[in-house]
Design an enzyme around this catalytic site. Sequence first.
Site, PDB file in Angstrom:
ATOM      1  N   LEU A   1       0.828  -1.211   0.000  1.00 13.78           N
ATOM      2  CA  LEU A   1       0.000   0.000   0.000  1.00 13.78           C
ATOM      3  C   LEU A   1       0.862   1.260   0.000  1.00 13.78           C
ATOM      4  CD1 LEU A   1      -2.903  -1.092   2.365  1.00 13.78           C
ATOM      5  CD2 LEU A   1      -3.031  -0.655  -0.075  1.00 13.78           C
TER       6      LEU A   1
ATOM      7  N   GLN B   1     -13.212  39.369  -9.990  1.00 13.82           N
ATOM      8  CA  GLN B   1     -12.283  39.022  -8.909  1.00 13.82           C
ATOM      9  C   GLN B   1     -12.591  37.661  -8.283  1.00 13.82           C
ATOM     10  OE1 GLN B   1     -12.170  42.204  -6.053  1.00 13.82           O
ATOM     11  NE2 GLN B   1     -11.050  43.567  -7.402  1.00 13.82           N
TER      12      GLN B   1
ATOM     13  N   GLU C   1      -7.419   2.716  -0.303  1.00 14.75           N
ATOM     14  CA  GLU C   1      -5.996   2.785   0.084  1.00 14.75           C
ATOM     15  C   GLU C   1      -5.820   3.512   1.411  1.00 14.75           C
ATOM     16  OE1 GLU C   1      -3.378   1.775  -1.960  1.00 14.75           O
ATOM     17  OE2 GLU C   1      -4.252   1.671  -3.973  1.00 14.75           O
TER      18      GLU C   1
HETATM   19  P1  TGC Z   1      -0.140  -2.047  13.068  1.00 18.72           P
HETATM   20  O1  TGC Z   1      -0.108  -2.851  14.339  1.00 18.72           O
HETATM   21  O2  TGC Z   1       0.096  -0.606  13.113  1.00 18.72           O
HETATM   22  O3  TGC Z   1       0.879  -2.684  12.023  1.00 18.72           O
HETATM   23  C1  TGC Z   1       0.928  -4.070  11.750  1.00 18.72           C
HETATM   24  C2  TGC Z   1       2.295  -4.366  11.165  1.00 18.72           C
HETATM   25  O4  TGC Z   1       2.433  -3.684   9.928  1.00 18.72           O
HETATM   26  C3  TGC Z   1       3.525  -2.731   9.993  1.00 18.72           C
HETATM   27  N1  TGC Z   1       3.091  -1.536   9.277  1.00 18.72           N
HETATM   28  C4  TGC Z   1       3.568  -1.224   8.067  1.00 18.72           C
HETATM   29  N2  TGC Z   1       4.498  -1.817   7.302  1.00 18.72           N
HETATM   30  C5  TGC Z   1       4.760  -1.255   6.108  1.00 18.72           C
HETATM   31  N3  TGC Z   1       4.134  -0.148   5.684  1.00 18.72           N
HETATM   32  C6  TGC Z   1       3.192   0.470   6.414  1.00 18.72           C
HETATM   33  N4  TGC Z   1       2.557   1.555   5.957  1.00 18.72           N
HETATM   34  C7  TGC Z   1       2.866  -0.059   7.683  1.00 18.72           C
HETATM   35  N5  TGC Z   1       1.992   0.277   8.675  1.00 18.72           N
HETATM   36  C8  TGC Z   1       2.152  -0.639   9.637  1.00 18.72           C
HETATM   37  C9  TGC Z   1       3.746  -2.495  11.469  1.00 18.72           C
HETATM   38  O5  TGC Z   1       5.065  -2.083  11.721  1.00 18.72           O
HETATM   39  C10 TGC Z   1       3.456  -3.867  12.041  1.00 18.72           C
HETATM   40  O6  TGC Z   1       4.576  -4.691  11.744  1.00 18.72           O
HETATM   41  P2  TGC Z   1       5.034  -5.861  12.776  1.00 18.72           P
HETATM   42  O7  TGC Z   1       6.301  -6.384  12.204  1.00 18.72           O
HETATM   43  O8  TGC Z   1       5.181  -5.203  14.109  1.00 18.72           O
HETATM   44  O9  TGC Z   1       3.917  -6.859  12.746  1.00 18.72           O
HETATM   45  O10 TGC Z   1      -1.523  -2.390  12.366  1.00 18.72           O
HETATM   46  P3  TGC Z   1      -2.995  -1.987  12.774  1.00 18.72           P
HETATM   47  O11 TGC Z   1      -3.801  -3.247  12.739  1.00 18.72           O
HETATM   48  O12 TGC Z   1      -3.016  -1.184  14.040  1.00 18.72           O
HETATM   49  O13 TGC Z   1      -3.472  -1.087  11.531  1.00 18.72           O
HETATM   50  C11 TGC Z   1      -2.837   0.091  11.213  1.00 18.72           C
HETATM   51  C12 TGC Z   1      -3.600   0.831  10.081  1.00 18.72           C
HETATM   52  C13 TGC Z   1      -4.981   1.228  10.541  1.00 18.72           C
HETATM   53  C14 TGC Z   1      -2.816   2.072   9.768  1.00 18.72           C
HETATM   54  C15 TGC Z   1      -3.676  -0.026   8.828  1.00 18.72           C
HETATM   55  O14 TGC Z   1      -4.281  -1.198   9.049  1.00 18.72           O
HETATM   56  C16 TGC Z   1      -4.295   0.683   7.658  1.00 18.72           C
HETATM   57  O15 TGC Z   1      -3.552   1.308   6.898  1.00 18.72           O
HETATM   58  N6  TGC Z   1      -5.639   0.595   7.415  1.00 18.72           N
HETATM   59  C17 TGC Z   1      -6.240   1.078   6.176  1.00 18.72           C
HETATM   60  C18 TGC Z   1      -6.565  -0.110   5.294  1.00 18.72           C
HETATM   61  C19 TGC Z   1      -6.282   0.152   3.856  1.00 18.72           C
HETATM   62  O16 TGC Z   1      -5.568   1.060   3.461  1.00 18.72           O
HETATM   63  N7  TGC Z   1      -6.824  -0.682   3.009  1.00 18.72           N
HETATM   64  C20 TGC Z   1      -6.565  -0.574   1.595  1.00 18.72           C
HETATM   65  C21 TGC Z   1      -7.108  -1.774   0.862  1.00 18.72           C
HETATM   66  S1  TGC Z   1      -6.449  -1.914  -0.775  1.00 18.72           S
HETATM   67  C22 TGC Z   1      -7.202  -0.704  -1.635  1.00 18.72           C
HETATM   68  O17 TGC Z   1      -7.921   0.111  -1.164  1.00 18.72           O
HETATM   69  C23 TGC Z   1      -6.891  -0.697  -3.078  1.00 18.72           C
HETATM   70  S2  TGC Z   1      -7.741   0.465  -4.000  1.00 18.72           S
HETATM   71  C24 TGC Z   1      -6.790   0.355  -5.360  1.00 18.72           C
HETATM   72  C25 TGC Z   1      -7.177   1.167  -6.498  1.00 18.72           C
HETATM   73  O18 TGC Z   1      -8.213   0.879  -7.144  1.00 18.72           O
HETATM   74  O19 TGC Z   1      -6.377   2.097  -6.856  1.00 18.72           O
HETATM   75  P1  FAD Z   2     -14.801   1.561   7.183  1.00 15.38           P
HETATM   76  O1  FAD Z   2     -13.485   1.036   7.618  1.00 15.38           O
HETATM   77  O2  FAD Z   2     -16.020   0.871   7.683  1.00 15.38           O
HETATM   78  O3  FAD Z   2     -14.857   3.103   7.585  1.00 15.38           O
HETATM   79  C1  FAD Z   2     -16.087   3.844   7.675  1.00 15.38           C
HETATM   80  C2  FAD Z   2     -15.749   5.231   8.243  1.00 15.38           C
HETATM   81  O4  FAD Z   2     -15.227   5.090   9.563  1.00 15.38           O
HETATM   82  C3  FAD Z   2     -14.661   5.948   7.435  1.00 15.38           C
HETATM   83  O5  FAD Z   2     -14.960   7.318   7.359  1.00 15.38           O
HETATM   84  C4  FAD Z   2     -13.413   5.745   8.260  1.00 15.38           C
HETATM   85  O6  FAD Z   2     -12.464   6.782   8.090  1.00 15.38           O
HETATM   86  C5  FAD Z   2     -13.977   5.752   9.676  1.00 15.38           C
HETATM   87  N1  FAD Z   2     -13.129   5.012  10.632  1.00 15.38           N
HETATM   88  C6  FAD Z   2     -12.790   3.703  10.602  1.00 15.38           C
HETATM   89  N2  FAD Z   2     -11.979   3.410  11.625  1.00 15.38           N
HETATM   90  C7  FAD Z   2     -11.784   4.556  12.310  1.00 15.38           C
HETATM   91  C8  FAD Z   2     -11.015   4.923  13.463  1.00 15.38           C
HETATM   92  N3  FAD Z   2     -10.256   4.042  14.111  1.00 15.38           N
HETATM   93  N4  FAD Z   2     -11.074   6.198  13.885  1.00 15.38           N
HETATM   94  C9  FAD Z   2     -11.813   7.115  13.227  1.00 15.38           C
HETATM   95  N5  FAD Z   2     -12.556   6.853  12.140  1.00 15.38           N
HETATM   96  C10 FAD Z   2     -12.531   5.585  11.680  1.00 15.38           C
HETATM   97  N6  FAD Z   2      -9.806  -2.867  -1.138  1.00 15.38           N
HETATM   98  C11 FAD Z   2      -8.955  -3.861  -1.523  1.00 15.38           C
HETATM   99  O7  FAD Z   2      -8.508  -4.660  -0.703  1.00 15.38           O
HETATM  100  N7  FAD Z   2      -8.581  -3.988  -2.825  1.00 15.38           N
HETATM  101  C12 FAD Z   2      -9.050  -3.153  -3.790  1.00 15.38           C
HETATM  102  O8  FAD Z   2      -8.671  -3.298  -4.970  1.00 15.38           O
HETATM  103  C13 FAD Z   2      -9.955  -2.122  -3.425  1.00 15.38           C
HETATM  104  N8  FAD Z   2     -10.509  -1.322  -4.378  1.00 15.38           N
HETATM  105  C14 FAD Z   2     -11.497  -0.440  -4.028  1.00 15.38           C
HETATM  106  C15 FAD Z   2     -12.190   0.244  -5.031  1.00 15.38           C
HETATM  107  C16 FAD Z   2     -13.220   1.113  -4.679  1.00 15.38           C
HETATM  108  C17 FAD Z   2     -13.989   1.810  -5.747  1.00 15.38           C
HETATM  109  C18 FAD Z   2     -13.534   1.347  -3.315  1.00 15.38           C
HETATM  110  C19 FAD Z   2     -14.620   2.310  -2.910  1.00 15.38           C
HETATM  111  C20 FAD Z   2     -12.859   0.666  -2.329  1.00 15.38           C
HETATM  112  C21 FAD Z   2     -11.844  -0.250  -2.666  1.00 15.38           C
HETATM  113  N9  FAD Z   2     -11.195  -1.021  -1.691  1.00 15.38           N
HETATM  114  C22 FAD Z   2     -10.315  -2.018  -2.054  1.00 15.38           C
HETATM  115  C23 FAD Z   2     -11.627  -0.945  -0.304  1.00 15.38           C
HETATM  116  C24 FAD Z   2     -11.119   0.273   0.447  1.00 15.38           C
HETATM  117  O9  FAD Z   2      -9.758   0.149   0.743  1.00 15.38           O
HETATM  118  C25 FAD Z   2     -11.968   0.430   1.710  1.00 15.38           C
HETATM  119  O10 FAD Z   2     -13.247   0.883   1.289  1.00 15.38           O
HETATM  120  C26 FAD Z   2     -11.354   1.392   2.711  1.00 15.38           C
HETATM  121  O11 FAD Z   2     -10.152   0.879   3.247  1.00 15.38           O
HETATM  122  C27 FAD Z   2     -12.326   1.715   3.867  1.00 15.38           C
HETATM  123  O12 FAD Z   2     -12.918   0.564   4.386  1.00 15.38           O
HETATM  124  P2  FAD Z   2     -14.526   0.503   4.566  1.00 15.38           P
HETATM  125  O13 FAD Z   2     -15.123   0.870   3.260  1.00 15.38           O
HETATM  126  O14 FAD Z   2     -14.842  -0.821   5.144  1.00 15.38           O
HETATM  127  O15 FAD Z   2     -14.860   1.656   5.598  1.00 15.38           O
END
Ligand code: TGC
Ligand code: FAD
Length: 405
Positions: A260, A300, A384
């Site tokens: 990510l 403006q 993301e």
């Molecule tokens: P936490 O305990 O903080 O960390 C677990 C382990 O991960 C390490 N770590 C990282 N390593 C590399 N890069 C980073 N950015 C890292 N952040 C944390 C950390 O050091 C630890 O390692 P270890 O060795 O101690 O185990 O984890 P947490 O469970 O408290 O969660 C932290 C949090 C909330 C920041 C993380 O889970 C998060 O980023 N949540 C957001 C989820 C997210 O971004 N989902 C994306 C899904 S994919 C997607 O959306 C694709 S869309 C693509 C498109 O169409 O363009």
């Molecule tokens: P939730 O986690 O349920 O969050 C709901 C709200 O609560 C948000 O406003 C959030 O900021 C807030 N919230 C959550 N936790 C906290 C906290 N601790 N404190 C304060 N506020 C909080 N995922 C993949 O794995 N692969 C993909 O290819 C991918 N593609 C995507 C494409 C699209 C078009 C979309 C819309 C999403 C995609 N995603 C993918 C998923 C995306 O990464 C998630 O939607 C995103 O991470 C948020 O998760 P959620 O939708 O379950 O929202």
Amino acid sequence: MNREDFERLRESRLGQDTFDHPDFYLLDELLTEEHKLIRSSVRDWVKREISPIIEEACQQAYFPTWIVKQLGDIGCFGPQIPEQYGGGGLDYISYGLAMQELERGDSGVRSTASVQGSLVMYPIFKFGSEEQKMKYLPKLASGEYLGCFGLTEPDHGSDPSSMITKFTDEGDHYLLNGAKMWISNAPHAQVAVVWAKDEEGVVRGLIVDRDSEGFSTPETHGKWSLRASATGELVFDNVKVPKENLLPGVKGLKGPLTCLNSARYGISWGAIGAAMDCYVSAVNYAKERKQFGKPIGGFQLQQKKLSEMLTEITKAQLLTWRLGVLMNEGRATPAQISMAKRNNVEMALNIAREARQMHGGMGITGEYPMMRHMMNLESVITYEGTHDIHLLILGMEITGENAFI
Ligand code: TGC
Ligand code: FAD
């Protein structure tokens, strides 16, 4: 519309997109000739293949599948992956510029490329065995295969560590059960990189092939955003995964989070592309559109909007270029990446909204790109890592206090 209809439309509109980027601080001087060459070749492709058809594709929620091969041909899949595996062997600024140009065309097109390069090729490159790299990377780089990345689940989005998708060791293979949701590229992907828990509850990466029995990818319909990008679920019902498909090089959530970092970095450039498209459209409209006997650009209030847009774009360009240098040096931190993704996507959304207003009623039509970018950016600000999650990552970096839980 089918592919032939889109091709006719494309030919009829060739040459209409005359975009050039704003460079108020002469930042092109910070780029190499190679950077500029990559930017212009991706821009030319967008003008030729995307701009003429993107409004219709979005209106019809149509993913133009043929662009997958073309994106491979122009080197947009894994530009930062070494050439020996089919990648471009380029630096992170080249990668960023390519994402900027693709998202200037449409966030959905950039999404297809970010997922392929940063979320499918990168984990295989970084954590895969040599056999896995040789088997999958060249096909993904060329666009012969499309890939997807499964982390998010129906009940676990921002908190992926609570995922329930799991696999068990059945001796000669693994058995995978669970479901992923909101997965970009899923309905058309030949291969999925899936994050699931093993019997000890440790997150591992698995490569799942499209033709695996019990694996399905139902499409998600009814999106108002990223309509030219296909999104779907990944459903695993007792899917047999060969043991050689486990990514051997990483255990734990740091696996997907490392990927990510690269994808979020690409989005920070991509958002600038969307913002620039809206800004350029607003400048042109302000010069052409007359009210009260003079161009609206002479008022403006309209000048304030344009001045602020250009200021924000320039700040984002500087932030992101510097982040690219740090990425190249291996010194960029996750919190720095969060700052850039969060800042630039919000900046782009604000500019899309302001530029939309400057076009008056015309701004809500597909004649101009702002509404499409604005709707797309609502996904970009959510995926993301949401806007809030990136703020909390920064907050923890500043204070040392975890405010997630
Ligand atoms: P936490 O305990 O903080 O960390 C677990 C382990 O991960 C390490 N770590 C990282 N390593 C590399 N890069 C980073 N950015 C890292 N952040 C944390 C950390 O050091 C630890 O390692 P270890 O060795 O101690 O185990 O984890 P947490 O469970 O408290 O969660 C932290 C949090 C909330 C920041 C993380 O889970 C998060 O980023 N949540 C957001 C989820 C997210 O971004 N989902 C994306 C899904 S994919 C997607 O959306 C694709 S869309 C693509 C498109 O169409 O363009
Ligand atoms: P939730 O986690 O349920 O969050 C709901 C709200 O609560 C948000 O406003 C959030 O900021 C807030 N919230 C959550 N936790 C906290 C906290 N601790 N404190 C304060 N506020 C909080 N995922 C993949 O794995 N692969 C993909 O290819 C991918 N593609 C995507 C494409 C699209 C078009 C979309 C819309 C999403 C995609 N995603 C993918 C998923 C995306 O990464 C998630 O939607 C995103 O991470 C948020 O998760 P959620 O939708 O379950 O929202």
